[in-house]
Design a protein around this motif. Structure first.
Motif, PDB file in Angstrom:
ATOM      1  N   ILE A 276       0.863  -1.191   0.000  1.00  0.00           N
ATOM      2  CA  ILE A 276       0.000   0.000   0.000  1.00  0.00           C
ATOM      3  C   ILE A 276       0.893   1.233   0.000  1.00  0.00           C
ATOM      4  CG2 ILE A 276      -1.767   1.260   1.269  1.00  0.00           C
ATOM      5  CD1 ILE A 276      -2.419  -1.444   2.652  1.00  0.00           C
ATOM      6  N   LEU A 296      -2.735  -7.634  -2.037  1.00  0.00           N
ATOM      7  CA  LEU A 296      -1.766  -6.737  -1.433  1.00  0.00           C
ATOM      8  C   LEU A 296      -0.995  -7.442  -0.321  1.00  0.00           C
ATOM      9  CD1 LEU A 296      -3.956  -3.514  -1.186  1.00  0.00           C
ATOM     10  CD2 LEU A 296      -2.277  -4.077  -2.937  1.00  0.00           C
ATOM     11  N   ILE A 300      -0.057  -2.407   6.862  1.00  0.00           N
ATOM     12  CA  ILE A 300      -0.972  -1.274   6.694  1.00  0.00           C
ATOM     13  C   ILE A 300      -0.300  -0.055   7.319  1.00  0.00           C
ATOM     14  CG2 ILE A 300      -3.240  -0.341   7.264  1.00  0.00           C
ATOM     15  CD1 ILE A 300      -4.285  -3.193   7.379  1.00  0.00           C
ATOM     16  N   PHE A 315      -9.502  -2.805   3.717  1.00  0.00           N
ATOM     17  CA  PHE A 315      -8.436  -3.640   3.164  1.00  0.00           C
ATOM     18  C   PHE A 315      -8.852  -5.110   3.212  1.00  0.00           C
ATOM     19  CE2 PHE A 315      -6.062   0.015   5.042  1.00  0.00           C
ATOM     20  CZ  PHE A 315      -5.580   0.533   3.863  1.00  0.00           C
ATOM     21  N   ASN A 318      -7.122  -9.362   1.605  1.00  0.00           N
ATOM     22  CA  ASN A 318      -5.811  -9.285   0.968  1.00  0.00           C
ATOM     23  C   ASN A 318      -4.866 -10.241   1.709  1.00  0.00           C
ATOM     24  OD1 ASN A 318      -5.583  -7.020  -1.212  1.00  0.00           O
ATOM     25  ND2 ASN A 318      -6.927  -6.161   0.358  1.00  0.00           N
TER      26      ASN A 318
END
Length: 1012
Positions: A276, A296, A300, A315, A318
């Protein structure tokens, strides 16, 4: 002079239109429009008549100078019918709003006559067909909105003519084709919405010309390619939605610096990879950011806490996190986001201790989902401070401890899920304070104590799941008063007492699961009043008495009353339930005749095993005949003479029978002796049964210890075992008899494998049909042990525990040999076997490898569905559920009720080939919608074959100069031709085998040439 003449002519025409074509033209146009509106809806247009001046008509606005209609606003009047062509006569019209109605039919071509039109909104109707070509004559059009209709056409390139267009909304239609580059000519465009269509391909680079664009919505289409660089040039963008497409690749690290004005960014359900970008936190006005259901990785970023305007952050789904300490650091930072309303970070790899700081989140927070991660610790005591919370999901984590009583302060909560953790203590009675609760899921924990009667206060509850805990006590009567209940699951506890008689008050109940408790007493007659019931699971209790009249449950699909003490006859109503798919009455004390009509004609649909006093039924049940059937058909004779004659006749018959039996016994002994010499392979299940006992298998597996666990499948668990008598290591597949279909799978596997022989089939040594030490039914299959495990663990070693992980990768040649092994055994089953057999569940986990990496196909649990290919056999053997196989490997036709076939196996083999040489599962998150493993591979051949190939193949020792790409291209081409969507287009297994062998020969030839 010519130009002056044209100018004067135009002015004359405009004056003529203004004064000669009076408001009567508009009046007649609107009356004609009204006549095409559905009659029952015309009441809202009652003022449209000759008694009222035109400009006083409802929803009509006229110009001040010429008193002509300049605006028609019929939004939200729920008008039906079609749009009249007369609409094109309103030549002074500037704004037309027909949105939020029920107009059908096509958009009239005459709309193109409205050359003064600036605003056109026909959204939220049922319009269909194409956008009329005449519409592109409306050169002054600033806003066009046809959102949510049924417009079905290739995306129109003619839109480029509307150069003044500021807003274009064509979302939720059926547009197809590619996005035309000519859209880049609409340089005034600020809003572009084409979401929820079937537009495909990439985003044209020409869109970079839209320098004033503020809003772009491309969600839920078939766009593909890397994230469009075009977007990075649109610094004016405030809202961007690309959710539900096939964009892939990683996002640029300077993403946030390039799009500083973003407020709304939706990128979920694509194939994005990488980390990210931390620069997203530089977008100070960002309110919504969603990038769920991608791939991803990494962490985070905690700097999201800087976004003071953040309202929505997702999110979900992922691979973020490392399952370790530090993964949840961002949660503490997000407490600074005082406007945060929604936070979804479930279904990732987040680990670490659940911080108490989540109790300090914004009081505006209404949705919090941290589910399906590796979070441990306890739920914070102050969780009740999140007073606006409507949904809380913490399920599928490693949480321990008690549920704090403060949870009862979350009075706005509608959904609470804490299932699949290790929470303990009692279920807080304070949950009963949450009267808005709709769904409560506490399954799979260690809660003890009684079920709180206060749950009866949750009058809006639709789903209550508290199964698989350690709860005791009785079922509270108060729960029977929650009339809204649709799902009530309390299975796997230690509940006692009876099923409350008030159960009949739950008129909306669809699923009732109280299995595996200690409930007793008779089933109440009121059970038959739960008219919405579809699933009824009461197995594994101590219920007695007769089965009540439940003939009113006409929609019931699954019923399991097994392992109780029910007695009496089987109610005939079960025969008439048209939707019934599964009925289990096993191991009770039922008696009398088993019905033979309706559902009782299909032996695969019901089970009555373990009721020793049942009789009759269809022949597949092999039950004793009922007395009425066993009575002689002849008349009774009272004559003494006839009795004497009968007695003499019987005596003579017995003497003859004795002589015949004696000779037969001698012959059979001789025959048995010959069989012992000439036939050492068991050919029937009965012979298997005598080979080994439950006790032997229990000892051989060390009490079915987890240390000997090899794996598990749909119907059972596989253990490694040492048989001391033979001093031989074997694999023991223990069937889970609680699982629906396990018995059929057991019989199918025995029947399929007992008479077929092939070097690439796993060898079934024997079978066990017995009773365990608790008196439960026990079934097991004993196979040769394969020391190299399954092909699945070799293809995906990252998913295997360290102690079982293969020490090396499979080379290209080894994979090719395995593929040929599998193809050859399919060819044998389909063509050369005594009866054609379809495996129906071919996948890597069902391909086992021996010491020499020779493949052996296993698990014939579904092969019973196609032991014969004739229609009668199919109808007799096919279960109501149909062939399912495994998602990703099962042929497409199986999903729509198609018959099992050899072509279905070919499809599975094709998918298997593609997986073997690309290293990607067909269920990989990269794939979705029409983007499959098949299309992914096909798009890369032949130029980019090395891009999609499993990297371990390329780096597994093949010498430089060997034509790896050529070999892979040929192999993958076979896989593609086997996995075609339509069965008739697929290769036969014999052809696939020949082609793979030919590729291997070319492999060796090329290898020898390289060595020279």
């Amino acid at each position: 002079m010519r130009r002056l003449f044209l100018l004067l002519s135009l002015c004359a025409l405009m004056l003529l239109e203004a004064y000669c074509f009076t408001d009567e033209t508009d009046r007649q146009a609107l009356l004609e429009f009204k006549s095409q509106v559905s009659e029952d809806k015309r009441v809202v247009l009652s003022s449209w008549n000759h008694s009222f001046p035109l400009c006083n008509w409802n929803r009509v606005r006229c110009g001040l100078k010429h008193k002509r209609v300049v605006e028609l606003d019929l939004k939200g009047l729920q008008l039906g019918g079609v749009i009249s062509q007369s609409i094109g006569n309103l030549s002074f019209l500037i704004a037309l709003d027909l949105s939020e109605n029920s107009f059908g039919g096509n958009i009239p071509q005459e709309v193109g006559n409205l050359f003064r039109l600036h605003y056109l909104n026909m959204s939220f109707n049922f319009l269909e067909g194409e956008i009329p070509a005449g519409l592109y004559n409306c050169s002054r059009l600033l806003e066009l909105d046809l959102y949510s209709n049924h417009v079905d056409q290739v995306f129109p390139s003619e839109l480029e003519s509307l150069t003044k267009l500021v807003s274009l909304s064509l979302g939720k239609n059926k547009l197809r084709g590619k996005l035309p580059a000519s859209l880049g000519k609409l340089t005034s465009l600020k809003t572009l919405d084409i979401g929820f269509n079937n537009v495909e391909g990439g985003v044209p680079v020409e869109l970079a010309r839209l320098t004033q664009i503020v809003y772009i919505e491309l969600a839920v289409n078939n766009f593909s390619g890397v994230f469009p660089p075009t977007f990075y040039n649109m610094s004016s963008l405030e809202c961007l939605g690309v959710l539900g497409n096939r964009f892939f690749g990683s996002l640029r690290s300077d993403f946030g610096d390039l799009l500083p004005n973003l407020r709304w960014l939706s990128m979920g359900r694509n194939h994005f990879t990488g980390a990210i970008p931390t620069t997203l936190a530089n977008i100070s006005n960002l309110q919504k950011f969603g990038i769920s259901r991608n791939s991803l990785t990494g962490s985070i970023p905690p700097n999201f806490g800087k976004l003071q305007n953040l309202q929505y952050l997702s999110f979900l789904g992922n691979s973020l996190g490392s399952q370790s300490f530090g993964d949840l650091e961002f949660l503490g930072a997000l407490t600074n986001c005082t406007k945060l309303e929604t936070l979804f970070v479930g279904e990732n790899r987040l680990g670490g201790h659940l911080p108490t700081s989540i109790s300090n989140f914004s009081t505006n927070l209404h949705s919090l989902a941290l589910d399906t991660n590796f979070i441990y610790g306890s739920i914070p005591h102050d969780i009740g401070s999140l007073i606006s919370l409507q949904g809380l999901g913490l399920e599928k984590n490693l949480l321990t401890g008690l549920v704090p009583t403060s949870i009862g302060k979350l009075l706005e909560l509608e959904g609470l899920s804490l299932s699949s953790n290790s929470l303990s203590g009692e279920i807080p009675s304070s949950i009963g304070n949450i009267t808005r609760l709709v769904s409560l899921n506490l399954d799979n924990n260690s809660f003890h104590g009684t079920v709180p009667s206060s749950l009866g206060n949750c009058s809006n509850l639709r789903s209550l799941k508290i199964g698989f805990n350690k709860l005791n006590g009785t079922i509270p009567q108060e729960i029977m008063k929650i009339s809204s209940l649709v799902n009530l699951s309390m299975e796997g506890n230690s509940l006692i007492g009876s099923l409350p008689k008030d159960i009949g008050q739950l008129q909306n109940l669809v699923t009732l699961s109280l299995a595996h408790n200690q409930l007793s007493g008779q089933l109440p007659q009121t059970l038959g009043k739960c008219l919405s019931m579809e699933q009824l699971f009461l197995q594994g209790n101590f219920f007695d008495g007769p089965i009540p009249d439940i003939s009113g449950l006409l929609g019931v699909k699954e019923v399991d009353l097994s392992r109780n003490s029910l007695f009496g006859n089987i109610p005939r109503c079960f025969a008439n339930f048209s939707k019934l798919q599964y009925l289990n009455l096993s191991i009770n004390n039922l008696e009398g005749m088993v019905p033979t009509e309706g559902n009782f004609q299909n032996a695969t649909l019901f089970s009555v095993f373990g009721n020793k006093n049942l009789c009759g039924g269809i022949k597949e049940l092999q039950l004793k005949p009922c007395l009425a059937q066993a009575e002689p058909m002849g008349k009774k004779h009272s004559s003494l003479l006839k009795k004497v004659l009968i007695s003499v006749g019987i005596g003579i018959a017995l003497v003859l029978l004795f002589l015949v039996a004696s000779f037969s016994l001698l012959w059979l002994r001789k025959r048995k002796k010959n069989q012992l010499v000439n036939n050492t392979t068991p050919s029937t299940l009965e012979v298997f049964h005598e080979k080994i006992s439950y006790g032997d298998l229990r000892n051989a597996t060390d009490g079915f210890s987890s240390r000997n666990l090899i794996g598990s499948g749909s119907f059972g668990t596989v253990f490694k075992a040492l048989l001391p008598m033979e001093n031989k290591v074997v694999a023991v597949k223990v069937l889970n008899m609680q699982r629906r279909g396990a018995m059929k799978s057991f019989m199918a596997e025995c029947e399929s494998l007992k008479d077929i022989r092939h070097r690439n089939l796993v060898k079934l040594l024997t079978a066990c049909s017995s009773i365990d030490f608790q008196g439960n039914e026990f079934r097991a299959l004993i196979y040769e042990f394969m020391y190299n495990g399954s092909l699945d663990m070799w293809l995906h070693p990252e998913e295997v525990e360290e102690i079982r992980r293969p020490s090396k990768f499979l080379t290209l040649l080894e994979r090719l040999n395995i593929a040929i092994d599998v193809a050859s055994v399919l060819d044998y089953l389909h063509v050369h076997c005594h009866e054609p057999i379809a495996h129906c569940d071919l996948k890597p986990s069902n391909v086992l490898l021996d010491d020499d990496l020779v493949a052996h196909v296993s698990d014939f649990g579904l092969a019973r569905l196609l032991l014969k290919f004739d229609k009668e056999s199919f109808l007799n053997q096919l279960s109501s559920a149909g062939v399912r196989g495994t998602i990703g490997y099962a042929a497409p036709e199986y999903g729509v009720g198609g018959q099992p076939s050899v072509q279905g196996d070919v499809y599975s083999f094709g998918v298997l080939l593609l997986e073997m040489f690309t290293g990607k599962r067909p269920t990989n998150e990269l794939f979705g919608g029409s983007f499959t493993l098949h299309s992914y591979t096909k798009s890369a051949l032949p130029e980019r074959v090395l891009d999609v190939a499993d990297k371990s193949i390329i780096h597994s020792g093949l010498r430089v100069g060997f034509p790896v790409a050529e070999c892979l291209t040929m192999i993958l081409d076979v896989g593609l031709r086997c996995s075609e969507e339509y069965p008739t287009n697929r290769l036969a297994t014999s052809e696939a085998t020949k082609e793979l062998i030919s590729i291997r020969e070319r492999f060796f030839k090329a290898k020898r040439t390289t060595r020279r």
